[in-house]
Design a protein around this motif. Structure first.
Motif, PDB file in Angstrom:
ATOM      1  N   ALA A 133       0.825  -1.203   0.000  1.00  0.00           N
ATOM      2  CA  ALA A 133       0.000   0.000   0.000  1.00  0.00           C
ATOM      3  C   ALA A 133       0.863   1.258   0.000  1.00  0.00           C
ATOM      4  CB  ALA A 133      -0.938  -0.007   1.206  1.00  0.00           C
ATOM      5  N   GLU A 134       1.923   1.241   0.797  1.00  0.00           N
ATOM      6  CA  GLU A 134       2.827   2.392   0.851  1.00  0.00           C
ATOM      7  C   GLU A 134       3.569   2.561  -0.472  1.00  0.00           C
ATOM      8  OE1 GLU A 134       4.819   5.708   2.340  1.00  0.00           O
ATOM      9  OE2 GLU A 134       3.025   4.647   3.037  1.00  0.00           O
ATOM     10  N   ALA A 135       3.976   1.444  -1.080  1.00  0.00           N
ATOM     11  CA  ALA A 135       4.676   1.503  -2.360  1.00  0.00           C
ATOM     12  C   ALA A 135       3.793   2.097  -3.452  1.00  0.00           C
ATOM     13  CB  ALA A 135       5.159   0.109  -2.762  1.00  0.00           C
ATOM     14  N   LEU A 136       2.550   1.695  -3.488  1.00  0.00           N
ATOM     15  CA  LEU A 136       1.625   2.230  -4.489  1.00  0.00           C
ATOM     16  C   LEU A 136       1.396   3.720  -4.285  1.00  0.00           C
ATOM     17  CD1 LEU A 136      -0.970  -0.695  -4.597  1.00  0.00           C
ATOM     18  CD2 LEU A 136       0.716  -0.097  -6.364  1.00  0.00           C
ATOM     19  N   LYS A 137       1.338   4.140  -3.021  1.00  0.00           N
ATOM     20  CA  LYS A 137       1.180   5.562  -2.730  1.00  0.00           C
ATOM     21  C   LYS A 137       2.406   6.348  -3.211  1.00  0.00           C
ATOM     22  CE  LYS A 137       0.036   6.503   1.483  1.00  0.00           C
ATOM     23  NZ  LYS A 137       0.147   6.813   2.943  1.00  0.00           N
ATOM     24  N   LEU A 138       3.598   5.783  -2.985  1.00  0.00           N
ATOM     25  CA  LEU A 138       4.832   6.454  -3.406  1.00  0.00           C
ATOM     26  C   LEU A 138       4.943   6.497  -4.929  1.00  0.00           C
ATOM     27  CD1 LEU A 138       7.288   4.977  -0.763  1.00  0.00           C
ATOM     28  CD2 LEU A 138       6.625   7.377  -0.973  1.00  0.00           C
ATOM     29  N   LEU A 139       4.553   5.414  -5.591  1.00  0.00           N
ATOM     30  CA  LEU A 139       4.581   5.418  -7.057  1.00  0.00           C
ATOM     31  C   LEU A 139       3.648   6.482  -7.618  1.00  0.00           C
ATOM     32  CD1 LEU A 139       4.706   1.607  -7.920  1.00  0.00           C
ATOM     33  CD2 LEU A 139       6.454   3.324  -8.430  1.00  0.00           C
ATOM     34  N   ALA A 140       2.493   6.643  -7.001  1.00  0.00           N
ATOM     35  CA  ALA A 140       1.581   7.704  -7.441  1.00  0.00           C
ATOM     36  C   ALA A 140       2.198   9.072  -7.216  1.00  0.00           C
ATOM     37  CB  ALA A 140       0.257   7.582  -6.690  1.00  0.00           C
ATOM     38  N   ALA A 141       2.919   9.229  -6.102  1.00  0.00           N
ATOM     39  CA  ALA A 141       3.524  10.523  -5.779  1.00  0.00           C
ATOM     40  C   ALA A 141       4.598  10.916  -6.790  1.00  0.00           C
ATOM     41  CB  ALA A 141       4.117  10.491  -4.372  1.00  0.00           C
ATOM     42  N   VAL A 142       5.278   9.914  -7.373  1.00  0.00           N
ATOM     43  CA  VAL A 142       6.315  10.225  -8.365  1.00  0.00           C
ATOM     44  C   VAL A 142       5.798  10.074  -9.796  1.00  0.00           C
ATOM     45  CG1 VAL A 142       8.197   9.637  -6.792  1.00  0.00           C
ATOM     46  CG2 VAL A 142       7.280   7.873  -8.325  1.00  0.00           C
ATOM     47  N   GLY A 143       4.473   9.981  -9.925  1.00  0.00           N
ATOM     48  CA  GLY A 143       3.864   9.960 -11.252  1.00  0.00           C
ATOM     49  C   GLY A 143       3.974   8.650 -11.994  1.00  0.00           C
ATOM     50  N   LEU A 144       4.093   7.539 -11.248  1.00  0.00           N
ATOM     51  CA  LEU A 144       4.274   6.232 -11.889  1.00  0.00           C
ATOM     52  C   LEU A 144       3.288   5.199 -11.364  1.00  0.00           C
ATOM     53  CD1 LEU A 144       8.185   6.002 -11.952  1.00  0.00           C
ATOM     54  CD2 LEU A 144       6.660   6.516 -13.860  1.00  0.00           C
ATOM     55  N   ALA A 145       2.064   5.620 -11.130  1.00  0.00           N
ATOM     56  CA  ALA A 145       1.069   4.719 -10.562  1.00  0.00           C
ATOM     57  C   ALA A 145       0.791   3.509 -11.445  1.00  0.00           C
ATOM     58  CB  ALA A 145      -0.233   5.481 -10.305  1.00  0.00           C
ATOM     59  N   ASP A 146       1.045   3.650 -12.751  1.00  0.00           N
ATOM     60  CA  ASP A 146       0.718   2.564 -13.685  1.00  0.00           C
ATOM     61  C   ASP A 146       1.876   1.615 -13.955  1.00  0.00           C
ATOM     62  OD1 ASP A 146       2.250   4.434 -14.986  1.00  0.00           O
ATOM     63  OD2 ASP A 146       1.166   4.288 -16.886  1.00  0.00           O
ATOM     64  N   THR A 147       2.977   1.736 -13.187  1.00  0.00           N
ATOM     65  CA  THR A 147       4.167   0.921 -13.477  1.00  0.00           C
ATOM     66  C   THR A 147       4.399  -0.195 -12.460  1.00  0.00           C
ATOM     67  OG1 THR A 147       5.669   2.346 -12.209  1.00  0.00           O
ATOM     68  CG2 THR A 147       5.290   2.918 -14.537  1.00  0.00           C
ATOM     69  N   ALA A 148       3.497  -0.372 -11.512  1.00  0.00           N
ATOM     70  CA  ALA A 148       3.749  -1.309 -10.406  1.00  0.00           C
ATOM     71  C   ALA A 148       4.085  -2.713 -10.881  1.00  0.00           C
ATOM     72  CB  ALA A 148       2.544  -1.344  -9.465  1.00  0.00           C
ATOM     73  N   ASN A 149       3.444  -3.163 -11.943  1.00  0.00           N
ATOM     74  CA  ASN A 149       3.648  -4.544 -12.407  1.00  0.00           C
ATOM     75  C   ASN A 149       4.636  -4.645 -13.567  1.00  0.00           C
ATOM     76  OD1 ASN A 149       1.787  -5.694 -10.536  1.00  0.00           O
ATOM     77  ND2 ASN A 149       0.103  -4.940 -11.806  1.00  0.00           N
ATOM     78  N   ARG A 150       5.274  -3.557 -13.910  1.00  0.00           N
ATOM     79  CA  ARG A 150       6.305  -3.612 -14.947  1.00  0.00           C
ATOM     80  C   ARG A 150       7.616  -4.120 -14.346  1.00  0.00           C
ATOM     81  NH1 ARG A 150       5.768   2.155 -18.211  1.00  0.00           N
ATOM     82  NH2 ARG A 150       3.516   2.122 -18.498  1.00  0.00           N
TER      83      ARG A 150
END
Length: 246
Positions: free
Chosen positions: A119-136
């Protein structure tokens, strides 16, 4: 608070740091600038113990480290948990997804529950503009995306001090602007950052404080206003060289 007292570092034919005395306060963004070979990266890496000076005292909060004495593994690990590091060319685990690259250390080192870390990782990815890259996977990312993931990965460890060593120097101007925008946003929070950079526009915009190093010594320690608007002759020459390069 990070405090360095009488820090010296000598390589075979080069003195990288000479009698460095500096204190980094919490909740500030300090930008370190200077010509190539001035000791900027050595100073930054000493705060994370990636470089270990030959002598001097390092105080990290209430922990005192004497560089003339051996450093224990416990002290080394504790220091690195307090001081997250983002490198010029970050390395990732190629066989792990972006999400797993970010959550691996919080789960294994901080013992966070998997769901909490994700959950924290997804929040951080959104903060750096990469919410759609989690599964890449890392090979599917551009250089700028990789650097933003590296920032998210460092922040996932909740470091008190975030250290960044030339985080944009390997990027083209457009990607550099993206990273600098992210860092500028982080600088507006309570996150303490110490950044080595060559980008003077970013230094002016984001820094609470600027250090100018040359020949392993701190030649200037003050505000961006004094650095840019009231420079010494040496600093003016340095700034003019960057203007010419740009």
């Amino acid at each position: 608070m990070l405090k360095l007292e009488n820090i010296n570092k000598q390589y075979v034919e080069h003195r990288a740091l000479e009698n460095i005395n500096v204190t980094f306060q919490s909740d500030q963004t300090t930008v370190i600038v200077g010509p190539s070979g001035s000791g900027k990266s050595t100073l930054l890496r000493s705060l994370n113990l990636l470089e270990q000076p030959d002598s001097g005292i390092y105080t990290l909060d209430n922990q005192v480290i004497d560089f003339s004495q051996p450093i224990t593994t416990q002290t080394l690990l504790w220091t690195r948990r307090q001081t997250g590091m983002v490198f010029q060319q970050p390395r990732m685990f190629d066989h792990l997804s972006v999400l797993k690259n970010i959550t691996e250390a919080p789960i294994q080192v901080l013992k966070e529950p998997k769901a909490t870390a994700q959950a924290e990782a997804l929040k951080l990815l959104a903060a750096v503009g990469l919410a759609d890259t989690a599964n890449r996977y890392p090979y599917q990312l551009s250089g700028g995306q990789t650097q933003r993931v590296a920032i998210a990965r460092a922040l996932a460890m909740k470091p008190k001090y975030l250290l960044l060593d030339e985080p944009t120097s390997a990027l083209d101007p457009e990607l550099e602007a993206q990273i600098l925008h992210i860092l500028n946003q982080i600088a507006k929070t309570d996150q303490t950052m110490i950044i080595v950079t060559h980008n003077m526009d970013f230094a002016r915009a984001a820094a609470d404080r600027i250090l100018f190093l040359e020949d392993g010594q701190i030649q200037f320690d003050g505000t961006p206003t004094d650095f840019f608007d009231h420079p010494t002759a040496r600093i003016e020459h340095f700034l003019n060289a960057y203007k010419f390069t740009d």
